[in-house]
Write a protein that holds these residues in place. Sequence first.
Motif, mmCIF file in Angstrom:
data_model
loop_
_atom_site.group_PDB
_atom_site.id
_atom_site.type_symbol
_atom_site.label_atom_id
_atom_site.label_comp_id
_atom_site.label_asym_id
_atom_site.label_seq_id
_atom_site.Cartn_x
_atom_site.Cartn_y
_atom_site.Cartn_z
ATOM 1 N N THR A 54 0.863 -1.178 0.000
ATOM 2 C CA THR A 54 0.000 0.000 0.000
ATOM 3 C C THR A 54 0.903 1.234 0.000
ATOM 4 N N ASP A 55 0.345 2.382 -0.356
ATOM 5 C CA ASP A 55 1.152 3.597 -0.279
ATOM 6 C C ASP A 55 1.170 4.116 1.159
ATOM 7 N N ASP A 109 -3.464 3.491 0.735
ATOM 8 C CA ASP A 109 -4.233 3.385 -0.510
ATOM 9 C C ASP A 109 -3.628 2.339 -1.438
ATOM 10 N N MET A 110 -4.477 1.623 -2.149
ATOM 11 C CA MET A 110 -4.032 0.631 -3.118
ATOM 12 C C MET A 110 -4.538 0.928 -4.522
ATOM 13 N N SER A 111 -5.123 2.093 -4.750
ATOM 14 C CA SER A 111 -5.708 2.374 -6.062
ATOM 15 C C SER A 111 -4.664 2.319 -7.175
ATOM 16 N N TRP A 112 -3.405 2.607 -6.868
ATOM 17 C CA TRP A 112 -2.328 2.512 -7.851
ATOM 18 C C TRP A 112 -2.210 1.102 -8.433
ATOM 19 N N HIS A 154 -4.668 -0.899 -9.152
ATOM 20 C CA HIS A 154 -5.879 -1.299 -9.874
ATOM 21 C C HIS A 154 -6.028 -0.614 -11.225
ATOM 22 N N LYS A 155 -4.944 -0.107 -11.748
ATOM 23 C CA LYS A 155 -4.965 0.496 -13.078
ATOM 24 C C LYS A 155 -4.481 -0.577 -14.061
ATOM 25 N N HIS A 156 -5.430 -1.299 -14.639
ATOM 26 C CA HIS A 156 -5.083 -2.485 -15.417
ATOM 27 C C HIS A 156 -5.239 -2.272 -16.917
ATOM 28 N N MET A 201 -13.803 -5.002 1.596
ATOM 29 C CA MET A 201 -13.593 -4.378 0.292
ATOM 30 C C MET A 201 -14.143 -5.270 -0.825
ATOM 31 N N TYR A 217 -17.759 -4.957 -3.435
ATOM 32 C CA TYR A 217 -17.750 -4.816 -4.892
ATOM 33 C C TYR A 217 -18.299 -6.026 -5.645
#
Length: 155
Positions: free
Chosen positions: A17-18, A22-25, A27-29, A58, A62
């Motif tokens: 994680t940052d 955050d882990m959104s970085w 999930h950019k696939h 989480m 989803y």
Amino acid sequence: MSKLRVFNTVSLDGYFTDAKGDMSWAHKHDPEWMEFVSSNASSGGGVTFLFGRVTYDMMKGYWPSVAAQQNDPVVAKAMNETPKVVFSRTLDTASWQNTRLVKGDIAAEVQKMKSGSGPDLLIMGSGTIVSQLTAAHLIDEYQLVVTPVVLGAGR
């Protein structure tokens, strides 16, 4: 005897994680990644997912959703139908379909699951659970996806 695998994404500098959690970085696939994920999901797999409470919440937020059914129907089907275990001291119930709640000793429960004749076990995310099971020498295989980003700090 079942095997326990960990499948996680890390940054180039080894973070999960940052600095803000955050882990959104991760999930950019791109299309190649999405094909890989869909292929894995549609292959059946024969696993039981293991989650800590944070990752469970989480995922539960989803995968049963209409958005997941529309965006990733193959993966959503696999995520919802696959047996799951959530380790938590704070949850009272596990409401996501095919989920069993375990409140006790994580290492003892995983050791019992591994020694049985059930399917292999797979952890996605759940860094705290991974740390505990690593310390107990219960993880058989680590599969790490290295995302080409440098975070500089985090977990």
